[in-house]
Write a protein that holds these residues in place. Structure first.
Motif, PDB file in Angstrom:
ATOM      1  N   LEU A 297       4.817  -5.157   3.839  1.00 13.92           N
ATOM      2  CA  LEU A 297       6.155  -4.572   3.723  1.00 13.92           C
ATOM      3  C   LEU A 297       6.817  -4.888   2.388  1.00 13.92           C
ATOM      4  O   LEU A 297       7.634  -4.097   1.898  1.00 13.92           O
ATOM      5  CB  LEU A 297       7.048  -5.056   4.873  1.00 13.92           C
ATOM      6  N   THR A 298       6.485  -6.028   1.796  1.00 15.29           N
ATOM      7  CA  THR A 298       7.100  -6.388   0.507  1.00 15.29           C
ATOM      8  C   THR A 298       6.760  -5.395  -0.593  1.00 15.29           C
ATOM      9  O   THR A 298       7.668  -4.853  -1.233  1.00 15.29           O
ATOM     10  CB  THR A 298       6.694  -7.819   0.095  1.00 15.29           C
ATOM     11  N   PRO A 299       5.476  -5.089  -0.851  1.00 17.63           N
ATOM     12  CA  PRO A 299       5.200  -4.068  -1.876  1.00 17.63           C
ATOM     13  C   PRO A 299       5.654  -2.673  -1.454  1.00 17.63           C
ATOM     14  O   PRO A 299       5.999  -1.849  -2.315  1.00 17.63           O
ATOM     15  CB  PRO A 299       3.679  -4.135  -2.045  1.00 17.63           C
ATOM     16  N   MET A 300       5.663  -2.395  -0.149  1.00 17.02           N
ATOM     17  CA  MET A 300       6.120  -1.075   0.299  1.00 17.02           C
ATOM     18  C   MET A 300       7.580  -0.836  -0.059  1.00 17.02           C
ATOM     19  O   MET A 300       7.988   0.299  -0.312  1.00 17.02           O
ATOM     20  CB  MET A 300       5.933  -0.926   1.813  1.00 17.02           C
ATOM     21  N   PHE A 301       8.382  -1.903  -0.087  1.00 23.58           N
ATOM     22  CA  PHE A 301       9.781  -1.776  -0.488  1.00 23.58           C
ATOM     23  C   PHE A 301       9.889  -1.188  -1.894  1.00 23.58           C
ATOM     24  O   PHE A 301      10.764  -0.378  -2.179  1.00 23.58           O
ATOM     25  CB  PHE A 301      10.463  -3.142  -0.427  1.00 23.58           C
ATOM     26  N   TYR A 302       8.966  -1.576  -2.758  1.00 23.96           N
ATOM     27  CA  TYR A 302       8.994  -1.111  -4.145  1.00 23.96           C
ATOM     28  C   TYR A 302       8.276   0.216  -4.333  1.00 23.96           C
ATOM     29  O   TYR A 302       8.430   0.863  -5.379  1.00 23.96           O
ATOM     30  CB  TYR A 302       8.383  -2.172  -5.063  1.00 23.96           C
TER      31      TYR A 302
ATOM     32  N   THR B  84      11.881  12.242  -9.346  1.00 27.18           N
ATOM     33  CA  THR B  84      12.193  12.891 -10.620  1.00 27.18           C
ATOM     34  C   THR B  84      12.270  11.898 -11.778  1.00 27.18           C
ATOM     35  O   THR B  84      12.289  12.302 -12.944  1.00 27.18           O
ATOM     36  CB  THR B  84      13.537  13.641 -10.519  1.00 27.18           C
ATOM     37  N   MET B  85      12.288  10.602 -11.479  1.00 24.67           N
ATOM     38  CA  MET B  85      12.337   9.575 -12.513  1.00 24.67           C
ATOM     39  C   MET B  85      10.935   9.147 -12.946  1.00 24.67           C
ATOM     40  O   MET B  85      10.795   8.313 -13.844  1.00 24.67           O
ATOM     41  CB  MET B  85      13.115   8.358 -12.000  1.00 24.67           C
ATOM     42  N   ILE B  86       9.902   9.691 -12.281  1.00 27.56           N
ATOM     43  CA  ILE B  86       8.513   9.303 -12.545  1.00 27.56           C
ATOM     44  C   ILE B  86       7.753  10.522 -13.064  1.00 27.56           C
ATOM     45  O   ILE B  86       7.916  11.628 -12.539  1.00 27.56           O
ATOM     46  CB  ILE B  86       7.847   8.792 -11.252  1.00 27.56           C
ATOM     47  N   PRO B  87       6.927  10.361 -14.092  1.00 27.92           N
ATOM     48  CA  PRO B  87       6.111  11.487 -14.573  1.00 27.92           C
ATOM     49  C   PRO B  87       5.253  12.077 -13.452  1.00 27.92           C
ATOM     50  O   PRO B  87       4.710  11.341 -12.619  1.00 27.92           O
ATOM     51  CB  PRO B  87       5.245  10.847 -15.677  1.00 27.92           C
ATOM     52  N   ALA B  88       5.140  13.386 -13.433  1.00 26.62           N
ATOM     53  CA  ALA B  88       4.454  14.079 -12.338  1.00 26.62           C
ATOM     54  C   ALA B  88       3.011  13.624 -12.164  1.00 26.62           C
ATOM     55  O   ALA B  88       2.493  13.627 -11.037  1.00 26.62           O
ATOM     56  CB  ALA B  88       4.497  15.591 -12.578  1.00 26.62           C
ATOM     57  N   GLN B  89       2.353  13.212 -13.238  1.00 28.69           N
ATOM     58  CA  GLN B  89       0.946  12.816 -13.125  1.00 28.69           C
ATOM     59  C   GLN B  89       0.747  11.529 -12.336  1.00 28.69           C
ATOM     60  O   GLN B  89      -0.371  11.190 -11.956  1.00 28.69           O
ATOM     61  CB  GLN B  89       0.292  12.693 -14.512  1.00 28.69           C
ATOM     62  N   TYR B  90       1.847  10.800 -12.071  1.00 22.90           N
ATOM     63  CA  TYR B  90       1.744   9.552 -11.311  1.00 22.90           C
ATOM     64  C   TYR B  90       2.261   9.685  -9.880  1.00 22.90           C
ATOM     65  O   TYR B  90       2.280   8.698  -9.142  1.00 22.90           O
ATOM     66  CB  TYR B  90       2.512   8.439 -12.020  1.00 22.90           C
ATOM     67  N   TRP B  91       2.667  10.868  -9.475  1.00 23.98           N
ATOM     68  CA  TRP B  91       3.198  11.048  -8.118  1.00 23.98           C
ATOM     69  C   TRP B  91       2.155  10.712  -7.053  1.00 23.98           C
ATOM     70  O   TRP B  91       2.501  10.245  -5.969  1.00 23.98           O
ATOM     71  CB  TRP B  91       3.689  12.483  -7.931  1.00 23.98           C
ATOM     72  N   TYR B  92       0.898  10.972  -7.367  1.00 19.10           N
ATOM     73  CA  TYR B  92      -0.148  10.741  -6.369  1.00 19.10           C
ATOM     74  C   TYR B  92      -0.223   9.275  -5.942  1.00 19.10           C
ATOM     75  O   TYR B  92      -0.743   8.952  -4.871  1.00 19.10           O
ATOM     76  CB  TYR B  92      -1.506  11.207  -6.909  1.00 19.10           C
ATOM     77  N   LEU B  93       0.280   8.371  -6.767  1.00 16.52           N
ATOM     78  CA  LEU B  93       0.279   6.957  -6.420  1.00 16.52           C
ATOM     79  C   LEU B  93       1.274   6.627  -5.320  1.00 16.52           C
ATOM     80  O   LEU B  93       1.196   5.562  -4.694  1.00 16.52           O
ATOM     81  CB  LEU B  93       0.604   6.111  -7.665  1.00 16.52           C
ATOM     82  N   LEU B  94       2.224   7.542  -5.063  1.00 19.28           N
ATOM     83  CA  LEU B  94       3.293   7.296  -4.098  1.00 19.28           C
ATOM     84  C   LEU B  94       3.283   8.254  -2.914  1.00 19.28           C
ATOM     85  O   LEU B  94       3.788   7.911  -1.851  1.00 19.28           O
ATOM     86  CB  LEU B  94       4.658   7.407  -4.801  1.00 19.28           C
ATOM     87  N   THR B  95       2.729   9.445  -3.084  1.00 14.82           N
ATOM     88  CA  THR B  95       2.855  10.472  -2.051  1.00 14.82           C
ATOM     89  C   THR B  95       1.981  10.231  -0.826  1.00 14.82           C
ATOM     90  O   THR B  95       2.090  10.970   0.156  1.00 14.82           O
ATOM     91  CB  THR B  95       2.544  11.865  -2.639  1.00 14.82           C
ATOM     92  N   TRP B  96       1.118   9.218  -0.841  1.00 13.25           N
ATOM     93  CA  TRP B  96       0.369   8.852   0.365  1.00 13.25           C
ATOM     94  C   TRP B  96       1.283   8.187   1.384  1.00 13.25           C
ATOM     95  O   TRP B  96       0.973   8.122   2.576  1.00 13.25           O
ATOM     96  CB  TRP B  96      -0.758   7.880   0.005  1.00 13.25           C
ATOM     97  N   ASN B  97       2.426   7.691   0.921  1.00 14.04           N
ATOM     98  CA  ASN B  97       3.339   6.891   1.726  1.00 14.04           C
ATOM     99  C   ASN B  97       4.355   7.794   2.430  1.00 14.04           C
ATOM    100  O   ASN B  97       5.234   8.367   1.773  1.00 14.04           O
ATOM    101  CB  ASN B  97       4.057   5.887   0.813  1.00 14.04           C
ATOM    102  N   PRO B  98       4.295   7.939   3.757  1.00 20.96           N
ATOM    103  CA  PRO B  98       5.243   8.817   4.449  1.00 20.96           C
ATOM    104  C   PRO B  98       6.690   8.357   4.330  1.00 20.96           C
ATOM    105  O   PRO B  98       7.611   9.168   4.397  1.00 20.96           O
ATOM    106  CB  PRO B  98       4.767   8.792   5.903  1.00 20.96           C
ATOM    107  N   ILE B  99       6.922   7.051   4.147  1.00 20.44           N
ATOM    108  CA  ILE B  99       8.290   6.551   4.005  1.00 20.44           C
ATOM    109  C   ILE B  99       8.887   7.037   2.689  1.00 20.44           C
ATOM    110  O   ILE B  99      10.086   7.338   2.622  1.00 20.44           O
ATOM    111  CB  ILE B  99       8.321   5.017   4.086  1.00 20.44           C
ATOM    112  N   PHE B 100       8.072   7.125   1.652  1.00 18.86           N
ATOM    113  CA  PHE B 100       8.527   7.694   0.381  1.00 18.86           C
ATOM    114  C   PHE B 100       8.967   9.146   0.579  1.00 18.86           C
ATOM    115  O   PHE B 100      10.023   9.567   0.078  1.00 18.86           O
ATOM    116  CB  PHE B 100       7.407   7.610  -0.655  1.00 18.86           C
ATOM    117  N   HIS B 101       8.181   9.915   1.322  1.00 25.40           N
ATOM    118  CA  HIS B 101       8.543  11.305   1.622  1.00 25.40           C
ATOM    119  C   HIS B 101       9.864  11.363   2.394  1.00 25.40           C
ATOM    120  O   HIS B 101      10.730  12.207   2.108  1.00 25.40           O
ATOM    121  CB  HIS B 101       7.444  11.981   2.443  1.00 25.40           C
ATOM    122  N   ILE B 102      10.012  10.491   3.380  1.00 26.23           N
ATOM    123  CA  ILE B 102      11.212  10.513   4.216  1.00 26.23           C
ATOM    124  C   ILE B 102      12.463  10.203   3.396  1.00 26.23           C
ATOM    125  O   ILE B 102      13.495  10.871   3.535  1.00 26.23           O
ATOM    126  CB  ILE B 102      11.067   9.521   5.386  1.00 26.23           C
TER     127      ILE B 102
END
Length: 268
Positions: free
Chosen positions: A190-195, A204-222
Motif C-alpha cells: 500500500l505504501t508504494p501504491m499511494f505514490y 496530464t502531468m506525466i508524458p504520455a509514453q509513461y502512462w503504461y507504468l500507471l494504467t495497470w492500477n485500477p485505483i489510478f483509473h478511479i
C-alpha cells in the motif's frame, strides 16, 4: 395467530437474514466502542489523518510555486485523491483481518465468518462518508466550490472503488488464513501504491509514453475518473470505465469464491 413453524416456544422464528442483521448490529456496537470509545480523540484522528496528509503535500506544492492543477485549487485536488485512497487502504487493512481477529466469536452459532467482515465494511464506509462531508463542508466554508460537476459518474467511481475493496478484502481474508504475515505484506504494498495511484498528480502531468507504468492500477483509473467527474476543468486522458468495471467484477467474484471455499476453515 402465527403458526408453529413461525414460532419457537412463543418466540417468533428469525430467518437467516434477520439473524445476520442482528449479529452485525451487535458486532457494530462492539467494534465502534473498541475502536473509538477507548480514546476521547478517537474520532478526531480519523479526520486529522487525511487533513495532515493534504496539508503537508499542499505546503510542498506551495513552496515550489504550484497553487493549482488543471485550474483546480491544490486543496481540492489533493483531497479528491487522498480520501478515495484512504478508503481503499483502510478497507483492505480492516477487512483482511476481519475474520482472523474475531475467531473467538465463531463459537456462537449465530455468528458467521462473513459477519465481522460486513461489520467492518459498514464502519469504514460510514466513517468515509462522515469524514468526506466534514472536510468538504470546511472547504466550502473557506470559499471553495466543493459540489461535483457530474454527480452520477462521481458516485459510480466511488461505488466501483468500494466493490474492488470489498472483493480484494475478502480474498485477503483467505490469504491471512494461509499466511499470518499477509497484513505486513499488504502494508508494504500500500505504501508504494499511494505514490502510484495519482493521489498528488494527474495523468496530464506525466508524458504520455509513461502512462503504461500507471494504467495497470485500477485505483489510478478511479481517481482520474473521479476528478474528471468532479472538476469541469479536468478531463482525464486515461481513465477507463470498462477496465475498472472488469477489475471490480473479477475481484468481487474472486473474493466471494474464496470465502465460499474457505468458509468452513474460517470457523475452525
Amino acid at each position: 395467530m402465527q403458526n408453529s413453524s413461525e414460532m419457537i416456544h412463543g418466540i417468533p422464528r428469525r430467518n437467516a437474514f434477520k439473524i445476520m442483521c442482528d449479529t452485525v448490529h451487535a458486532l457494530l456496537m462492539r467494534e465502534v466502542k473498541a475502536r473509538f470509545g477507548s480514546s476521547k480523540l478517537g474520532y478526531f484522528w480519523v479526520i486529522a489523518e487525511p487533513l495532515a496528509q493534504a496539508a503537508v503535500l499542499g505546503l510542498l506544492f506551495t513552496l515550489i510555486g504550484r497553487n493549482s492543477f488543471a485550474n483546480v485549487p491544490v486543496a481540492l485536488f489533493l483531497f479528491t485523491g487522498i480520501l478515495p485512497f484512504k478508503l481503499f487502504s483502510k478497507l483492505l487493512s480492516q477487512l483482511s483481518v476481519g475474520i482472523a481477529s474475531n475467531k473467538a466469536l465463531f463459537a456462537y452459532r449465530q455468528v458467521a465468518p462473513i459477519d465481522p467482515v460486513i461489520t467492518r465494511f459498514v464502519i469504514e464506509i460510514a466513517t468515509y462518508a462522515i469524514v468526506y462531508l466534514v472536510i468538504m463542508a470546511a472547504l466550502a466554508w473557506l470559499g471553495f466550490d466543493v459540489v461535483p460537476d457530474q454527480l452520477l459518474p462521481f458516485f459510480m467511481a466511488n461505488g466501483l472503488l468500494i466493490i474492488i475493496s470489498f472483493g480484494l478484502g475478502l480474498a485477503l481474508c483467505a490469504a491471512v488464513q494461509e499466511w499470518e504475515d499477509t497484513p505486513k505484506l499488504l502494508a508494504m504494498v500500500l505504501t508504494p501504491m499511494f505514490y502510484l495511484s495519482g493521489v498528488f498528480f494527474a495523468a496530464t502531468m506525466i508524458p504520455a509514453q509513461y502512462w503504461y507504468l500507471l494504467t495497470w492500477n485500477p485505483i489510478f483509473h478511479i481517481i482520474e475518473l473521479s476528478r474528471d467527474a468532479y472538476f469541469v476543468s479536468y478531463t482525464t486522458p486515461v481513465g477507463d470505465w470498462r477496465y475498472v468495471m472488469l477489475c471490480a467484477l473479477v475481484l468481487l467474484f474472486l473474493g466471494l469464491g474464496l470465502y465460499r471455499i474457505n468458509r468452513v476453515r474460517f470457523s475452525a
